[in-house]
Design a protein around this motif. Sequence first.
Motif, PDB file in Angstrom:
ATOM      1  N   GLY A  14       0.396  -1.484  -0.263  1.00 60.97           N
ATOM      2  CA  GLY A  14       0.191  -0.199  -0.223  1.00 60.97           C
ATOM      3  C   GLY A  14       0.846   1.109   0.068  1.00 60.97           C
ATOM      4  N   GLN A  15       2.545   1.267  -0.027  1.00 61.44           N
ATOM      5  CA  GLN A  15       2.803   2.138   0.259  1.00 61.44           C
ATOM      6  C   GLN A  15       2.589   2.362  -1.542  1.00 61.44           C
ATOM      7  OE1 GLN A  15       3.903   3.992   3.145  1.00 61.44           O
ATOM      8  NE2 GLN A  15       2.872   2.643   3.843  1.00 61.44           N
ATOM      9  N   MET A  16       3.802   4.115  -1.226  1.00 59.17           N
ATOM     10  CA  MET A  16       3.753   4.057  -2.251  1.00 59.17           C
ATOM     11  C   MET A  16       5.570   4.951  -3.368  1.00 59.17           C
ATOM     12  SD  MET A  16       2.059   7.291  -5.208  1.00 59.17           S
ATOM     13  CE  MET A  16       0.368   6.522  -4.683  1.00 59.17           C
ATOM     14  N   SER A  17       6.089   4.284  -3.817  1.00 58.63           N
ATOM     15  CA  SER A  17       7.328   4.679  -4.091  1.00 58.63           C
ATOM     16  C   SER A  17       7.173   5.457  -5.364  1.00 58.63           C
ATOM     17  CB  SER A  17       8.255   3.290  -5.109  1.00 58.63           C
ATOM     18  OG  SER A  17       8.280   2.698  -3.737  1.00 58.63           O
ATOM     19  N   LEU A  18       8.183   6.518  -5.416  1.00 62.76           N
ATOM     20  CA  LEU A  18       8.456   7.543  -6.148  1.00 62.76           C
ATOM     21  C   LEU A  18       9.340   7.911  -7.093  1.00 62.76           C
ATOM     22  CD1 LEU A  18       6.295  10.475  -4.863  1.00 62.76           C
ATOM     23  CD2 LEU A  18       5.613   8.514  -6.713  1.00 62.76           C
ATOM     24  N   ILE A  19      10.016   8.020  -8.277  1.00 61.35           N
ATOM     25  CA  ILE A  19      10.822   7.970  -9.037  1.00 61.35           C
ATOM     26  C   ILE A  19      10.905   9.728  -9.665  1.00 61.35           C
ATOM     27  CG2 ILE A  19      12.839   7.227 -10.501  1.00 61.35           C
ATOM     28  CD1 ILE A  19      12.388   4.558  -9.861  1.00 61.35           C
ATOM     29  N   LEU A  20      11.380  10.044  -9.299  1.00 64.13           N
ATOM     30  CA  LEU A  20      11.354  11.889 -10.451  1.00 64.13           C
ATOM     31  C   LEU A  20      11.855  11.766 -11.239  1.00 64.13           C
ATOM     32  CD1 LEU A  20      11.886  14.437  -7.459  1.00 64.13           C
ATOM     33  CD2 LEU A  20       9.858  13.164  -7.980  1.00 64.13           C
ATOM     34  N   LYS A  21      11.508  12.851 -12.598  1.00 63.94           N
ATOM     35  CA  LYS A  21      11.795  12.954 -14.094  1.00 63.94           C
ATOM     36  C   LYS A  21      13.603  13.669 -13.605  1.00 63.94           C
ATOM     37  CE  LYS A  21       8.020  13.584 -16.303  1.00 63.94           C
ATOM     38  NZ  LYS A  21       7.041  14.723 -16.917  1.00 63.94           N
ATOM     39  N   GLU A  22      14.538  13.255 -14.710  1.00 64.90           N
ATOM     40  CA  GLU A  22      15.642  14.073 -14.275  1.00 64.90           C
ATOM     41  C   GLU A  22      15.943  15.154 -13.803  1.00 64.90           C
ATOM     42  OE1 GLU A  22      14.938  11.514 -16.416  1.00 64.90           O
ATOM     43  OE2 GLU A  22      15.748   9.779 -16.302  1.00 64.90           O
ATOM     44  N   GLU A  23      15.379  16.305 -14.193  1.00 63.16           N
ATOM     45  CA  GLU A  23      15.324  17.822 -14.267  1.00 63.16           C
ATOM     46  C   GLU A  23      15.160  18.119 -13.078  1.00 63.16           C
ATOM     47  OE1 GLU A  23      12.098  16.812 -16.649  1.00 63.16           O
ATOM     48  OE2 GLU A  23      14.041  15.847 -16.341  1.00 63.16           O
ATOM     49  N   HIS A  24      14.415  16.410 -12.103  1.00 62.73           N
ATOM     50  CA  HIS A  24      13.611  17.631 -10.923  1.00 62.73           C
ATOM     51  C   HIS A  24      14.239  16.915  -9.700  1.00 62.73           C
ATOM     52  CE1 HIS A  24      10.699  19.865 -12.707  1.00 62.73           C
ATOM     53  NE2 HIS A  24      10.518  19.068 -13.359  1.00 62.73           N
ATOM     54  N   ARG A  25      15.416  16.056  -9.740  1.00 66.85           N
ATOM     55  CA  ARG A  25      15.967  15.305  -8.595  1.00 66.85           C
ATOM     56  C   ARG A  25      16.859  15.758  -7.421  1.00 66.85           C
ATOM     57  NH1 ARG A  25      17.520   9.525 -12.232  1.00 66.85           N
ATOM     58  NH2 ARG A  25      14.808   9.322 -12.861  1.00 66.85           N
ATOM     59  N   PRO A  26      17.426  15.529  -6.835  1.00 66.86           N
ATOM     60  CA  PRO A  26      18.121  16.384  -6.717  1.00 66.86           C
ATOM     61  C   PRO A  26      19.464  16.462  -6.430  1.00 66.86           C
ATOM     62  CG  PRO A  26      17.249  15.109  -4.441  1.00 66.86           C
ATOM     63  CD  PRO A  26      16.405  14.478  -5.667  1.00 66.86           C
ATOM     64  N   VAL A  27      20.569  16.862  -6.500  1.00 64.97           N
ATOM     65  CA  VAL A  27      22.115  17.662  -6.982  1.00 64.97           C
ATOM     66  C   VAL A  27      23.298  16.725  -6.842  1.00 64.97           C
ATOM     67  CG1 VAL A  27      23.507  18.997  -7.831  1.00 64.97           C
ATOM     68  CG2 VAL A  27      21.664  19.006  -8.483  1.00 64.97           C
ATOM     69  N   THR A  28      23.307  15.831  -7.073  1.00 64.66           N
ATOM     70  CA  THR A  28      24.213  14.860  -5.995  1.00 64.66           C
ATOM     71  C   THR A  28      25.537  15.353  -6.920  1.00 64.66           C
ATOM     72  OG1 THR A  28      24.584  13.240  -7.949  1.00 64.66           O
ATOM     73  CG2 THR A  28      22.993  13.074  -5.845  1.00 64.66           C
ATOM     74  N   LEU A  29      26.702  14.578  -5.419  1.00 73.20           N
ATOM     75  CA  LEU A  29      28.171  15.384  -5.652  1.00 73.20           C
ATOM     76  C   LEU A  29      28.682  14.562  -7.863  1.00 73.20           C
ATOM     77  CD1 LEU A  29      30.300  14.898  -2.903  1.00 73.20           C
ATOM     78  CD2 LEU A  29      29.558  16.631  -3.773  1.00 73.20           C
ATOM     79  N   SER A  30      27.667  13.442  -8.045  1.00 77.21           N
ATOM     80  CA  SER A  30      28.536  12.807  -9.220  1.00 77.21           C
ATOM     81  C   SER A  30      28.006  13.825 -10.042  1.00 77.21           C
ATOM     82  CB  SER A  30      27.876  11.734  -9.419  1.00 77.21           C
ATOM     83  OG  SER A  30      26.768  11.598  -8.841  1.00 77.21           O
ATOM     84  N   ASP A  31      26.445  14.157 -10.129  1.00 78.14           N
ATOM     85  CA  ASP A  31      26.141  15.242 -11.005  1.00 78.14           C
ATOM     86  C   ASP A  31      27.201  16.413 -11.008  1.00 78.14           C
ATOM     87  OD1 ASP A  31      24.233  13.378 -11.160  1.00 78.14           O
ATOM     88  OD2 ASP A  31      22.778  15.153 -10.051  1.00 78.14           O
ATOM     89  N   LEU A  32      28.033  16.962 -10.194  1.00 80.47           N
ATOM     90  CA  LEU A  32      28.975  18.305 -10.544  1.00 80.47           C
ATOM     91  C   LEU A  32      30.658  17.322 -10.242  1.00 80.47           C
ATOM     92  CD1 LEU A  32      27.959  19.554  -7.312  1.00 80.47           C
ATOM     93  CD2 LEU A  32      27.259  20.391  -9.612  1.00 80.47           C
ATOM     94  N   SER A  33      30.391  16.170 -10.687  1.00 75.72           N
ATOM     95  CA  SER A  33      31.778  15.453 -10.878  1.00 75.72           C
ATOM     96  C   SER A  33      33.258  15.542 -10.275  1.00 75.72           C
ATOM     97  CB  SER A  33      32.501  16.253 -12.536  1.00 75.72           C
ATOM     98  OG  SER A  33      31.239  16.369 -13.820  1.00 75.72           O
ATOM     99  N   ARG A  34      31.893  15.146  -8.702  1.00 81.76           N
ATOM    100  CA  ARG A  34      33.365  15.329  -7.380  1.00 81.76           C
ATOM    101  C   ARG A  34      32.744  14.200  -6.949  1.00 81.76           C
ATOM    102  NH1 ARG A  34      31.693  20.310  -3.610  1.00 81.76           N
ATOM    103  NH2 ARG A  34      32.961  19.229  -2.719  1.00 81.76           N
TER     104      ARG A  34
END
Length: 223
Positions: free
Chosen positions: A139-159
């Motif tokens: 009964g729980q709902m799992s979400l996966i956001l679109k790429e442009e709405h996901r939080p920025v991570t260190l890997s996105d900043l190439s760090r």
Amino acid sequence: MITVFIRTILIYLMVTGAMRLMGKRQIGELEVSELITTLLLSEIATLPIENPEVPVLYAVIPIVTLLTTEVCMAVLLSRFPKVRKKIEAPPSMLICDGHLDQRELLRNRLSIEELIASLRQQGVGDPNEVAYAILEKNGQMSLILKEEHRPVTLSDLSRTPRREGMMHLIISDGEINEYNLKLLGRDEAWLSALLQKKHLRQSEVLYLLCNDAGKVSVLKKEE
């Protein structure tokens, strides 16, 4: 009065043991069969407590039967995945690749208001931000956001993130935690040098934390 007290303790211990054997999940995470078993256990357990004329065995036997059935079913379903698929309802993909599946909403008897409320509870105000929304079996709902709405991570900043590990409680209210000190790979000589460097006595420390990378956090007791 003493009889009711003893009955209550016995039933409490019995139900507690049954729930421990069933698992450690919260009520909101129970599957249908587990929820039904939990509700039945609570109903059966009250019978000999409310009515002293009902023998305790009238509660013990059904509790053991339900527990045995639940455990056997869990083992059976884990050994035979095909049987599990026949018995258990599969997860429902309500939003797939950004597209809202209205048929799935209707099949699960969910209104658009309920869907949006579930999204809000997970911090999403706009359904258009969601790439996938899956209604799980519990009964729980799992979400996966679109790429442009996901939080920025260190890997996105190439760090590359620095691995600091977890914080270990070394001193608590002036007392040294020997286990955590050894887990950190340090000794009391290191701790004494650290306290001397910070101009503190052990008895003055409310807490001293140190992570695997050596980062230290200290709070002095208030006078």
